[in-house]
Design an enzyme around this catalytic site. Structure first.
Site, PDB file in Angstrom:
ATOM      1  N   GLU A 267      47.817  40.142  52.519  1.00  0.00           N
ATOM      2  CA  GLU A 267      47.832  38.670  52.439  1.00  0.00           C
ATOM      3  C   GLU A 267      49.204  38.122  52.784  1.00  0.00           C
ATOM      4  O   GLU A 267      50.194  38.609  52.218  1.00  0.00           O
ATOM      5  CB  GLU A 267      47.416  38.228  51.034  1.00  0.00           C
ATOM      6  N   HIS A 289      42.913  33.074  48.999  1.00  0.00           N
ATOM      7  CA  HIS A 289      43.236  33.496  47.628  1.00  0.00           C
ATOM      8  C   HIS A 289      43.417  32.272  46.708  1.00  0.00           C
ATOM      9  O   HIS A 289      44.489  32.051  46.138  1.00  0.00           O
ATOM     10  CB  HIS A 289      44.504  34.369  47.623  1.00  0.00           C
TER      11      HIS A 289
HETATM   12  N1  LIG Z   1      40.963  35.528  43.290  1.00  0.00           N
HETATM   13  C1  LIG Z   1      41.718  35.197  42.293  1.00  0.00           C
HETATM   14  O1  LIG Z   1      42.499  34.270  42.379  1.00  0.00           O
HETATM   15  C2  LIG Z   1      41.588  35.936  40.988  1.00  0.00           C
HETATM   16  C3  LIG Z   1      41.786  35.269  39.784  1.00  0.00           C
HETATM   17  C4  LIG Z   1      41.669  35.971  38.587  1.00  0.00           C
HETATM   18  C5  LIG Z   1      41.382  37.328  38.625  1.00  0.00           C
HETATM   19  N2  LIG Z   1      41.238  37.955  39.798  1.00  0.00           N
HETATM   20  C6  LIG Z   1      40.930  39.375  39.871  1.00  0.00           C
HETATM   21  O2  LIG Z   1      39.629  39.571  39.371  1.00  0.00           O
HETATM   22  C7  LIG Z   1      39.485  40.900  38.892  1.00  0.00           C
HETATM   23  C8  LIG Z   1      38.834  40.879  37.527  1.00  0.00           C
HETATM   24  O3  LIG Z   1      39.665  40.243  36.599  1.00  0.00           O
HETATM   25  P1  LIG Z   1      39.303  40.277  35.042  1.00  0.00           P
HETATM   26  O4  LIG Z   1      40.313  39.441  34.378  1.00  0.00           O
HETATM   27  O5  LIG Z   1      37.866  39.996  34.850  1.00  0.00           O
HETATM   28  O6  LIG Z   1      39.584  41.814  34.727  1.00  0.00           O
HETATM   29  P2  LIG Z   1      39.018  42.624  33.496  1.00  0.00           P
HETATM   30  O7  LIG Z   1      39.933  43.741  33.297  1.00  0.00           O
HETATM   31  O8  LIG Z   1      38.711  41.720  32.342  1.00  0.00           O
HETATM   32  O9  LIG Z   1      37.612  43.175  34.034  1.00  0.00           O
HETATM   33  C9  LIG Z   1      37.513  44.186  34.983  1.00  0.00           C
HETATM   34  C10 LIG Z   1      36.257  44.974  34.687  1.00  0.00           C
HETATM   35  O10 LIG Z   1      36.059  45.925  35.740  1.00  0.00           O
HETATM   36  C11 LIG Z   1      35.487  47.072  35.144  1.00  0.00           C
HETATM   37  N3  LIG Z   1      35.644  48.230  36.015  1.00  0.00           N
HETATM   38  C12 LIG Z   1      36.775  48.956  36.242  1.00  0.00           C
HETATM   39  N4  LIG Z   1      36.502  49.950  37.112  1.00  0.00           N
HETATM   40  C13 LIG Z   1      35.199  49.832  37.437  1.00  0.00           C
HETATM   41  C14 LIG Z   1      34.326  50.563  38.301  1.00  0.00           C
HETATM   42  N5  LIG Z   1      34.776  51.601  38.999  1.00  0.00           N
HETATM   43  N6  LIG Z   1      33.064  50.162  38.396  1.00  0.00           N
HETATM   44  C15 LIG Z   1      32.615  49.109  37.708  1.00  0.00           C
HETATM   45  N7  LIG Z   1      33.373  48.379  36.853  1.00  0.00           N
HETATM   46  C16 LIG Z   1      34.651  48.736  36.745  1.00  0.00           C
HETATM   47  C17 LIG Z   1      36.205  47.193  33.832  1.00  0.00           C
HETATM   48  O11 LIG Z   1      35.489  47.983  32.906  1.00  0.00           O
HETATM   49  C18 LIG Z   1      36.311  45.751  33.390  1.00  0.00           C
HETATM   50  O12 LIG Z   1      35.251  45.399  32.540  1.00  0.00           O
HETATM   51  C19 LIG Z   1      40.894  41.483  38.930  1.00  0.00           C
HETATM   52  O13 LIG Z   1      41.034  42.236  40.104  1.00  0.00           O
HETATM   53  C20 LIG Z   1      41.787  40.269  39.022  1.00  0.00           C
HETATM   54  O14 LIG Z   1      43.017  40.559  39.612  1.00  0.00           O
HETATM   55  C21 LIG Z   1      41.313  37.284  40.995  1.00  0.00           C
HETATM   56  O1  LIG Z   2      45.422  37.995  39.777  1.00  0.00           O
HETATM   57  C1  LIG Z   2      45.336  36.784  39.679  1.00  0.00           C
HETATM   58  O2  LIG Z   2      45.635  36.175  38.634  1.00  0.00           O
HETATM   59  C2  LIG Z   2      44.816  36.009  40.818  1.00  0.00           C
HETATM   60  O3  LIG Z   2      44.624  36.819  41.912  1.00  0.00           O
HETATM   61  C3  LIG Z   2      45.595  34.775  41.127  1.00  0.00           C
HETATM   62  O4  LIG Z   2      46.685  34.995  41.967  1.00  0.00           O
HETATM   63  P1  LIG Z   2      47.679  33.768  42.286  1.00  0.00           P
HETATM   64  O5  LIG Z   2      48.442  33.487  41.028  1.00  0.00           O
HETATM   65  O6  LIG Z   2      48.602  34.225  43.360  1.00  0.00           O
HETATM   66  O7  LIG Z   2      46.856  32.612  42.684  1.00  0.00           O
END
Ligand SMILES: NC(=O)c1ccc[n+]([C@@H]2O[C@H](COP(=O)([O-])OP(=O)(O)OC[C@H]3O[C@@H](n4cnc5c(N)ncnc54)[C@H](O)[C@@H]3O)[C@@H](O)[C@H]2O)c1
Ligand SMILES: O=C(O)[C@H](O)COP(=O)(O)O
Length: 598
Positions: A267, A289
């Site tokens: 990214e 993102h």
């Molecule tokens: N796009 C964005 O801006 C954004 C925002 C927030 C979070 N995220 C991402 O979203 C994802 C999830 O965040 P979260 O806070 O829910 O995390 P979390 O840790 O609460 O949940 C992740 C889940 O994945 C499960 N897991 C791990 N390995 C696995 C596998 N091989 N198969 C199936 N399940 C599996 C875990 O048991 C857990 O329940 C993270 O990668 C985080 O960085 C992205």
């Molecule tokens: O891991 C996260 O919290 C999300 O991917 C958000 O990323 P950002 O703070 O760069 O928007």
């Protein structure tokens, strides 16, 4: 000479963070917002900062961390720390904190928004209309109601997506080997046993796992082929969980009806990359993102991590350290005052005993004994870390290593310090205190061979050697020293203290006061600590550290007839130079004098 005011700690903020959190920092820290730094610029300036506040764009590499001589904390205003070299931070004692739940709602809502946008072809319809066209029949979508949503990763975001999807009338299946069946069932989610089962059942598939070894490339050609023809896929978790080339091929072949992607392997994606081709595909709905990009989420994560930065810089425990053991909130509140107490005890130990005649840091095996209520705390790692920090900070210099819950065991091992932690929940052990923490230094010959191991079999303090013992408690949040060596004390370990051992004779305070006055040192308060009657017989010490034969010689000195030995503890308003403490012994008639700053 006017005292130089110490410069406030410096915080580097190289990304866009909500001002709500930064406002919390500005009153006590020097906040430097420097957006758009190149990796080279970051490397060059990082040695000047005590804290680094980032989102997902800044790459905190091993080189950056190694160059960061003063850095105590990397704070990630969000969840994912895959842009931080956490292992290197751990080795260097740099705490990495994040905001594990501040943007969960935003990420889940973004997932639903992308799913609806993809199902109803909203981006295409919008672009066509803006292009001056009116193409109603071209953008016929599908409904999500009654369809199956497959979720990989039923964690915080996954579960929130599941609940929202249920509200839209979808059936939800999920695959997560670590998910609680009870939690899944409370959200009416069916947990499936295998990935093929999930893939075959889903009309929409969404990924909500972290990017780890088991999830990298988890969805490739073979997995996409197992999905229903005409199904759709979403990724708002991390780039790399879906193979971008496989996804592009599946869209191009027409097997997948659509893909919605918020995150990419690199990214921003390079112009000629597979991700760039994916972004350009007409049936891909893409965002740069934006999952966490809501006003509310940004306020949440910014305030969350800025509070933690303040905590860490003032020596308190952070709520969400990524590279430290989890501390339950109730333990956190119970522990906090004791963390301060134990650090003060360690610092007092080093400054007091190393300053005594013949004193040094030669004793490196300690018993750290928790009695009363504090003994019920199971996770005492922060207390252990506080002790190591307290013991070493006075001899490490201001640029010394950061000692914290992350690296304390490693530092202790490297310095040859051994600590046997002991718990006694018997309230009778604490005399009049509800909790008591006692540090006992054992003679070097009895060194245990294991750091943080169980109590070793060291015997009593050898005859003739005064015990090196410090006890303390907390009165509310305020640490209080209740014993120093053979003396029963009651003083707050704060500021500069002058500790004088002497015979409690009339006029002694006046002599000491006038010597200090000549040097311009003012006395703020004074307290006298008598020899504990129990300690004089060795009884209480024997209770604290049971010895093999049940005895403990505390090394009570011969006291001049009619004179009671006591400690005089004076709170003074400035540092006391060594010639003054020497003068107090030579001219003031005290047996020993040392100044400590706590
Ligand atoms: N796009 C964005 O801006 C954004 C925002 C927030 C979070 N995220 C991402 O979203 C994802 C999830 O965040 P979260 O806070 O829910 O995390 P979390 O840790 O609460 O949940 C992740 C889940 O994945 C499960 N897991 C791990 N390995 C696995 C596998 N091989 N198969 C199936 N399940 C599996 C875990 O048991 C857990 O329940 C993270 O990668 C985080 O960085 C992205
Ligand atoms: O891991 C996260 O919290 C999300 O991917 C958000 O990323 P950002 O703070 O760069 O928007």
């Amino acid at each position: 000479m006017p005292l130089l005011k110490e410069a406030p700690p410096k915080v580097l903020v190289p990304e866009k963070l909500s001002p709500d959190g930064l406002a919390l920092l500005r009153s006590s820290l020097d906040v430097d917002e420097r957006k758009g730094l190149s990796p080279e610029e970051l490397l060059k300036i990082i040695p000047n900062y005590d804290a680094l506040l980032i989102r997902s764009e800044t790459k905190v590499t091993a080189a950056v961390l190694q160059a960061a001589r003063r850095l105590k904390v990397v704070a990630r205003a969000g969840v994912g720390v895959d842009n931080v070299d956490v292992d290197t931070a751990t080795k260097l004692g740099i705490v990495v904190v994040n905001s594990p739940s501040g943007n969960i709602g935003a990420a889940a809502e973004h997932t639903i928004a992308l799913m609806m946008a993809m199902a109803r072809k909203i981006p295409e319809g919008c672009a066509s209309l803006k292009d001056g066209k009116w193409e109603r029949s071209k953008f016929v979508g599908v409904e999500v109601k009654g369809k199956v949503l497959g979720i990989i990763g039923l964690g915080k975001v996954g579960l929130t997506v599941a609940r929202l999807a249920k509200g839209l009338g979808m059936a939800v299946n999920a695959l997560d080997p670590y998910a609680s069946p009870a939690v899944a069932s409370s959200a009416s989610v069916t947990l499936v046993a295998s990935l093929p089962e999930l893939l075959a059942s889903a009309d929409f598939l969404t990924i909500h796992t972290p990017l780890i070894a088991s999830t990298r490339g988890m969805i490739g050609d073979a997995e996409l082929a197992q999905m229903k023809a005409g199904s759709r896929i979403l990724n708002v978790a991390r780039g790399g969980t879906i193979d971008e080339a496989a996804l592009l091929a599946s869209l191009e072949s027409g097997h997948l009806a659509g893909a919605a992607v918020d995150v990419f392997t690199s990214e921003p994606p390079a112009a000629d990359s597979t991700a760039a081709k994916l972004i350009a595909h007409p049936r891909a709905v893409v965002t740069p993102h934006l999952g966490a990009s809501t006003v509310e989420a940004q306020e949440n994560v910014s305030v969350d991590v800025c509070e933690q930065v303040l905590d860490i810089l003032k020596g308190s425990l952070p709520r969400s350290a990524v590279n430290a053991p989890l501390i339950l909130p109730e333990e956190y509140h119970k522990l906090q005052p004791f963390v301060r107490l134990v650090e003060k005890i360690g610092s007092l130990y080093t400054q007091h005993y190393a300053a005594l005649p013949g004193g040094s840091m030669t004793r490196n095996t300690f018993d750290l004994i928790y009695q009363g209520e504090v003994a019920s705390i199971n996770n005492t790692k922060p207390l252990f870390a506080a002790l190591i920090k307290g013991l070493l900070a006075p001899i490490s210099g201001s640029e010394g290593i950061n000692i914290n819950i992350v690296n304390a065991e490693l530092v202790a091992r490297e310095r040859g310090i051994f600590v046997n932690e002991q718990h006694s929940r018997d309230p009778a052990d604490t005399s009049s205190y509800s909790s008591l923490v006692t540090l006992v230094a054992r003679p070097p010959s009895r060194a245990s061979s294991r750091a943080r191991g169980p109590a070793d079999s060291s015997g009593p303090v050898p005859p003739g050697q005064p015990p090196r013992i410090i006890s303390g408690t907390c009165s509310g949040d305020q640490p209080l020293i209740t014993r120093l060596g053979r003396f029963e004390a009651s003083f707050e370990p704060e500021g500069t203290l002058l500790i004088c051992e002497n015979y409690d004779s009339p006029g002694k305070i006046g002599v000491v006061g006038s010597i200090l006055g000549q040097e311009g040192v003012n006395i703020n308060f004074m307290t006298v600590a008598p020899v504990s009657p129990k300690l004089a017989t060795g009884g209480e010490l024997a209770d604290v550290i049971p010895s093999k034969d049940g005895s403990a010689d505390v090394g009570v000195k011969e006291v001049a007839p009619g004179l009671k030995e006591a400690l005089m503890i004076l709170g003074v308003d400035r540092a006391v130079p060594p010639q003054v403490t020497e003068g107090l012994v030579k001219e003031g008639g005290v047996l020993s004098a040392c100044a400590v700053t706590l």
